[in-house]
Design a protein around this motif. Structure first.
Motif, PDB file in Angstrom:
ATOM      1  N   SER A  36       0.905  -1.286  -0.027  1.00 48.76           N
ATOM      2  CA  SER A  36      -0.058  -0.050   0.056  1.00 48.76           C
ATOM      3  C   SER A  36       0.724   1.509  -0.110  1.00 48.76           C
ATOM      4  CB  SER A  36      -0.856   0.117   1.340  1.00 48.76           C
ATOM      5  OG  SER A  36      -1.715   1.217   1.363  1.00 48.76           O
ATOM      6  N   SER A  37       0.322   2.241  -0.693  1.00 49.76           N
ATOM      7  CA  SER A  37       1.014   3.389  -0.750  1.00 49.76           C
ATOM      8  C   SER A  37       0.785   4.387   0.163  1.00 49.76           C
ATOM      9  CB  SER A  37       0.885   4.140  -2.219  1.00 49.76           C
ATOM     10  OG  SER A  37      -0.438   4.412  -2.356  1.00 49.76           O
ATOM     11  N   GLY A  38      -0.199   4.237   1.035  1.00 54.77           N
ATOM     12  CA  GLY A  38      -0.650   5.073   2.094  1.00 54.77           C
ATOM     13  C   GLY A  38      -1.925   4.529   2.765  1.00 54.77           C
ATOM     14  N   ALA A  41      -9.492  -4.920   0.290  1.00 57.72           N
ATOM     15  CA  ALA A  41      -8.639  -4.690   1.430  1.00 57.72           C
ATOM     16  C   ALA A  41      -7.767  -3.577   1.340  1.00 57.72           C
ATOM     17  CB  ALA A  41      -8.587  -5.849   2.324  1.00 57.72           C
ATOM     18  N   LYS A  42      -7.849  -2.395   1.779  1.00 59.88           N
ATOM     19  CA  LYS A  42      -6.746  -1.169   1.132  1.00 59.88           C
ATOM     20  C   LYS A  42      -6.270  -0.743   2.367  1.00 59.88           C
ATOM     21  CE  LYS A  42      -7.000   3.239  -1.355  1.00 59.88           C
ATOM     22  NZ  LYS A  42      -7.718   4.297  -2.046  1.00 59.88           N
ATOM     23  N   GLY A  43      -4.987  -0.587   2.251  1.00 60.78           N
ATOM     24  CA  GLY A  43      -4.203  -0.249   3.498  1.00 60.78           C
ATOM     25  C   GLY A  43      -4.173  -1.135   4.654  1.00 60.78           C
ATOM     26  N   MET A  44      -4.517  -2.235   4.377  1.00 59.82           N
ATOM     27  CA  MET A  44      -4.687  -3.163   5.686  1.00 59.82           C
ATOM     28  C   MET A  44      -3.416  -4.310   5.835  1.00 59.82           C
ATOM     29  SD  MET A  44      -7.325  -1.839   6.928  1.00 59.82           S
ATOM     30  CE  MET A  44      -8.017  -2.974   8.138  1.00 59.82           C
ATOM     31  N   PRO A  45      -3.094  -4.605   6.664  1.00 67.04           N
ATOM     32  CA  PRO A  45      -2.200  -5.696   6.973  1.00 67.04           C
ATOM     33  C   PRO A  45      -2.601  -7.208   6.539  1.00 67.04           C
ATOM     34  CG  PRO A  45      -2.823  -5.295   9.038  1.00 67.04           C
ATOM     35  CD  PRO A  45      -3.553  -4.033   8.128  1.00 67.04           C
ATOM     36  N   SER A  60       2.105  -5.632  10.496  1.00 67.87           N
ATOM     37  CA  SER A  60       2.645  -4.232  10.261  1.00 67.87           C
ATOM     38  C   SER A  60       2.450  -3.790   8.932  1.00 67.87           C
ATOM     39  CB  SER A  60       3.898  -4.225  10.988  1.00 67.87           C
ATOM     40  OG  SER A  60       4.833  -4.880  10.325  1.00 67.87           O
ATOM     41  N   GLU A  61       2.974  -4.552   7.923  1.00 69.38           N
ATOM     42  CA  GLU A  61       3.104  -3.999   6.355  1.00 69.38           C
ATOM     43  C   GLU A  61       1.622  -3.834   5.829  1.00 69.38           C
ATOM     44  OE1 GLU A  61       5.812  -6.547   4.263  1.00 69.38           O
ATOM     45  OE2 GLU A  61       7.511  -6.188   5.542  1.00 69.38           O
ATOM     46  N   ALA A  62       1.424  -2.962   5.429  1.00 67.70           N
ATOM     47  CA  ALA A  62      -0.096  -2.649   4.960  1.00 67.70           C
ATOM     48  C   ALA A  62       0.117  -3.093   3.243  1.00 67.70           C
ATOM     49  CB  ALA A  62      -0.104  -1.103   4.895  1.00 67.70           C
ATOM     50  N   TYR A  63      -1.101  -3.796   3.015  1.00 65.50           N
ATOM     51  CA  TYR A  63      -1.258  -4.045   1.433  1.00 65.50           C
ATOM     52  C   TYR A  63      -2.777  -3.547   1.093  1.00 65.50           C
ATOM     53  CZ  TYR A  63       3.193  -7.148   1.798  1.00 65.50           C
ATOM     54  OH  TYR A  63       4.318  -7.540   2.110  1.00 65.50           O
ATOM     55  N   ASP A  64      -2.633  -3.490  -0.330  1.00 62.59           N
ATOM     56  CA  ASP A  64      -3.978  -2.871  -1.290  1.00 62.59           C
ATOM     57  C   ASP A  64      -4.330  -4.671  -1.818  1.00 62.59           C
ATOM     58  OD1 ASP A  64      -4.080  -0.547  -0.099  1.00 62.59           O
ATOM     59  OD2 ASP A  64      -3.160   0.230  -2.048  1.00 62.59           O
ATOM     60  N   ILE A  65      -5.414  -5.223  -1.424  1.00 57.98           N
ATOM     61  CA  ILE A  65      -6.014  -6.316  -2.130  1.00 57.98           C
ATOM     62  C   ILE A  65      -7.253  -5.971  -2.824  1.00 57.98           C
ATOM     63  CG2 ILE A  65      -6.806  -8.529  -1.670  1.00 57.98           C
ATOM     64  CD1 ILE A  65      -5.306  -9.034   0.797  1.00 57.98           C
ATOM     65  N   ASP A  66      -7.238  -6.314  -3.987  1.00 57.34           N
ATOM     66  CA  ASP A  66      -8.321  -6.113  -4.909  1.00 57.34           C
ATOM     67  C   ASP A  66      -8.770  -7.484  -5.731  1.00 57.34           C
ATOM     68  OD1 ASP A  66     -10.702  -4.903  -6.122  1.00 57.34           O
ATOM     69  OD2 ASP A  66      -9.247  -3.536  -7.261  1.00 57.34           O
ATOM     70  N   ALA A  67      -9.767  -7.964  -5.301  1.00 56.61           N
ATOM     71  CA  ALA A  67     -10.089  -9.385  -5.947  1.00 56.61           C
ATOM     72  C   ALA A  67     -11.469  -9.386  -6.527  1.00 56.61           C
ATOM     73  CB  ALA A  67     -10.183 -10.481  -4.623  1.00 56.61           C
TER      74      ALA A  67
END
Length: 286
Positions: A43-45, A60-64, A94-101
């Motif tokens: 995630s960028s933010g 799931a946007k900006g979520m670990p 701790s690391e945030a990711y953007d998941i788009d399924a």
């Protein structure tokens, strides 16, 4: 010690998480729907961070990754069960990711029939997310029986003030709950009041779970649907608890006076599962 509740925050959280909830028949489809396209990127933010059930997929946007694992394996609301997921490396939380399924076009109608919401995660969606986590993150984990901290909802049959809704009259227009029930909020004598109609205990627990201090298990034995009203818990004069009870448990589990309708929440250890992560990798590239 006196309980202090931020009613504006509580009401807004319940509204955001529960609006749009609707009944879901726990019957499995003949074929499990699949996600046709799955994008997982760092995630960028955190602006706009959160989980969304979209008409054509899951986001799931900006979520670990911890959040998606909890949704895939633990009951709703997932954040009440964080202590039941163990063994994962620190970056998972701790690391945030953007998941788009995105759901495959062939499965779109089935996906929309599920009517996912934050008050209930269908088993079908959990199975779909588990596949994504296995394929993209090489997640393996196992469960072990455990006694978990929880609350139990019980009923005093001699003090119940629930009106049987077996007459099948239409629900009062308002916020939709699980099982087709509804609730309407209003203010009476300066305090929030919630009027429920055609509401099962499962739907009530779904509603209460977002303000409770932990997961709730139904031990009422009540199988029907009911009409009833819940008022805000009176921190200055609890009508039913003794001084000894208040001394040992000064803050209510939820900010609603359940005992006025013959219900009660109590702390308890209940049979559950602890999920142990055996291995996981950072998501494979898209």
């Amino acid at each position: 010690m006196t309980a202090k509740f931020n009613w504006s925050l509580i009401l807004s959280v319940i509204l955001v998480l529960a609006v749009g909830a609707s009944a879901y028949a726990q019957t499995k489809p003949a074929k499990l729907p699949t996600f046709d396209v799955v994008s997982i990127r760092p995630s960028s933010g955190h602006e706009g961070a959160g989980v969304k059930f979209l008409p054509d997929g899951f986001q799931a946007k900006g979520m670990p990754l911890e959040t998606t694992i909890l949704i895939a394996y633990l009951p709703t609301p997932y954040y009440k069960h964080q202590d039941e997921l163990k063994g994962y490396p620190s970056w998972v939380g701790s690391e945030a990711y953007d998941i788009d399924a995105k759901v495959s076009p062939a499965d779109l109608a089935e996906w929309q029939r599920l009517n996912q919401n934050m008050m209930q995660t269908p088993e079908v969606l959990q199975q779909m997310l588990r596949i994504v986590l296995r394929e993209r993150c090489k997640l393996t984990l196992h469960s072990v029986p455990a006694q978990v901290d929880s609350y139990v909802l019980t009923a005093d049959k001699n003090k119940l003030r629930l009106e049987d809704a077996s007459d099948s009259r239409p629900s009062t227009p308002g916020m939709q709950l699980l099982d087709g029930g509804t609730t309407v909020s209003s203010i009476k004598d300066g305090k929030p009041v919630w009027t429920f109609s055609n509401t099962s205990m499962a739907a009530l627990i779904g509603f209460l779970s977002f303000s409770a201090q932990g997961p709730i298990e139904d031990k009422t034995g009540l199988q029907g649907k009911y009409h009833f009203t819940l008022a805000a818990w009176d921190s200055e004069a609890s009508s039913t608890e003794s001084p000894d009870q208040l001394a040992s448990d000064p803050e209510p589990v939820v900010p609603f006076d359940l005992e006025r309708v013959g219900l009660k929440l109590s702390r308890a250890k209940v049979a559950g599962k602890m999920w142990i992560v055996d291995s996981i990798q950072r998501p494979s590239p898209n």
